[in-house]
Design a protein around this motif. Structure first.
Motif, short mmCIF file in Angstrom:
data_model
loop_
_atom_site.label_atom_id
_atom_site.label_comp_id
_atom_site.label_asym_id
_atom_site.label_seq_id
_atom_site.Cartn_x
_atom_site.Cartn_y
_atom_site.Cartn_z
N SER A 127 0.89 -1.06 0.04
CA SER A 127 0.03 0.09 -0.02
C SER A 127 0.69 1.09 0.05
N LEU A 128 2.29 1.13 -0.06
CA LEU A 128 3.06 2.20 0.04
C LEU A 128 3.59 2.61 -1.37
N SER A 129 3.46 3.94 -1.77
CA SER A 129 3.93 4.16 -3.05
C SER A 129 4.85 5.55 -2.74
N LEU A 130 6.12 5.13 -2.14
CA LEU A 130 7.10 6.18 -1.77
C LEU A 130 7.70 6.62 -3.05
N LYS A 131 8.29 7.63 -3.31
CA LYS A 131 9.15 8.02 -4.42
C LYS A 131 10.48 8.37 -3.81
N PRO A 132 11.53 7.84 -4.57
CA PRO A 132 12.77 8.13 -4.27
C PRO A 132 13.06 9.31 -4.04
N GLY A 133 13.60 9.98 -2.87
CA GLY A 133 14.02 11.45 -2.41
C GLY A 133 12.91 11.90 -1.38
N ALA A 134 12.00 11.08 -1.28
CA ALA A 134 10.94 11.38 -0.32
C ALA A 134 11.67 11.25 1.33
N ARG A 135 11.14 12.05 1.94
CA ARG A 135 11.81 12.22 3.38
C ARG A 135 10.70 11.76 4.33
N LEU A 136 11.24 10.79 5.36
CA LEU A 136 10.26 10.46 6.40
C LEU A 136 10.76 10.98 7.78
N VAL A 137 10.07 11.86 8.56
CA VAL A 137 10.40 12.08 9.64
C VAL A 137 9.70 11.67 10.97
N ARG A 138 10.21 11.13 11.94
CA ARG A 138 9.78 10.55 13.12
C ARG A 138 10.55 11.07 14.40
N GLU A 139 9.68 11.51 15.31
CA GLU A 139 10.38 12.21 16.80
C GLU A 139 10.47 10.76 17.46
N TRP A 140 11.49 10.46 18.10
CA TRP A 140 11.40 9.25 19.26
C TRP A 140 12.13 9.58 20.33
N HIS A 141 11.49 9.72 21.66
CA HIS A 141 12.55 9.90 22.76
C HIS A 141 12.91 11.28 22.68
N GLY A 142 12.44 12.06 22.01
CA GLY A 142 13.03 13.36 22.03
C GLY A 142 14.21 13.60 20.81
N ARG A 143 14.33 12.70 19.93
CA ARG A 143 15.35 12.86 19.05
C ARG A 143 14.58 12.67 17.51
N THR A 144 15.03 13.33 16.71
CA THR A 144 14.02 13.37 15.31
C THR A 144 15.02 12.54 14.35
N HIS A 145 14.26 11.47 13.76
CA HIS A 145 15.04 10.62 13.00
C HIS A 145 14.31 10.89 11.68
N THR A 146 15.26 11.04 10.57
CA THR A 146 14.98 11.28 9.23
C THR A 146 15.38 10.16 8.37
N VAL A 147 14.55 9.81 7.49
CA VAL A 147 14.87 8.66 6.57
C VAL A 147 14.45 8.90 5.00
N THR A 148 15.55 8.60 4.44
CA THR A 148 15.39 9.34 2.87
C THR A 148 14.99 7.71 2.22
N VAL A 149 13.98 8.20 1.28
CA VAL A 149 13.69 7.05 0.22
C VAL A 149 14.55 7.04 -1.00
N THR A 150 15.26 5.83 -1.20
CA THR A 150 16.02 5.74 -2.25
C THR A 150 15.52 4.69 -3.45
N GLU A 151 16.21 4.65 -4.56
CA GLU A 151 15.71 3.46 -5.59
C GLU A 151 15.58 2.29 -4.83
N ASP A 152 16.76 1.88 -4.33
CA ASP A 152 16.68 0.67 -3.53
C ASP A 152 16.19 0.24 -2.36
N GLY A 153 15.74 1.18 -1.78
CA GLY A 153 15.12 1.25 -0.39
C GLY A 153 14.78 2.15 0.39
N PHE A 154 15.88 2.12 1.63
CA PHE A 154 15.68 3.48 2.36
C PHE A 154 17.19 3.83 2.87
#
Length: 162
Positions: free
Chosen positions: A91-118
């Motif tokens: 159900s996910l349709s993420l394009k390369p270059g998209a950024r996912l941001v999540r805060e966890w225990h006071g720290r911000t984590h950023t994930v970048t979508v790539t052609e091969d994964g993340f």
């Protein structure tokens, strides 16, 4: 509903329920398969032949699968032939270059979508679930951890923020 009589007959003239109940030979089952399916029986065990014959009889008596079900099965079969596996529809349709941001225990984590994964913290990952585990130290559904549940679905706890 009328009951069929179970009278002794010769093996070649037995009805299908009689074949199964009387302990038909594999050759008799293959002949019955050919009669019902109009094709040679596959090389499968006697038990599977019996199940296939029973299914076909039910199909003839009560009707087969609906159009939508047949279409879904054809789609699944095609997917299996082309990819070698069948699983839930992504159900996910993420394009390369998209950024996912999540805060966890006071720290911000950023994930970048790539052609091969993340990519996360300078390393490549095949799945979001592996990244979620790296961040939390526990197993999480990666898409759920990053808030990517399909539209309209709720978290198991009933709320949007679990």
């Amino acid at each position: 509903m009328a009951r069929r009589s179970v009278t002794p007959t010769t093996p070649s003239s037995r009805s299908t329920p009689q074949l199964v109940l009387a302990g038909a030979s594999p050759d008799e089952l293959r002949r019955e398969w050919r009669r019902l399916y109009h094709s040679d029986a596959p090389r499968i065990s006697r038990d599977l032949l019996i199940l296939g014959i029973g299914y076909r009889l039910q199909e003839i008596e009560h009707g087969g699968l609906g159009k939508a079900t047949r279409r879904k099965l054809r789609t699944l079969a095609k997917t299996l032939r082309t990819t070698g596996r069948v699983g839930p529809t992504p159900s996910l349709s993420l394009k390369p270059g998209a950024r996912l941001v999540r805060e966890w225990h006071g720290r911000t984590h950023t994930v970048t979508v790539t052609e091969d994964g993340f990519e996360y913290a300078g390393s490549s990952y095949a799945s979001l679930t592996k990244i979620a585990k790296k961040i939390t130290g526990a197993h999480w559904s990666g898409p759920r951890f990053f808030g990517l549940l399909a539209t309209g679905k709720e978290h198991p706890s009933g709320g949007r923020n679990g």
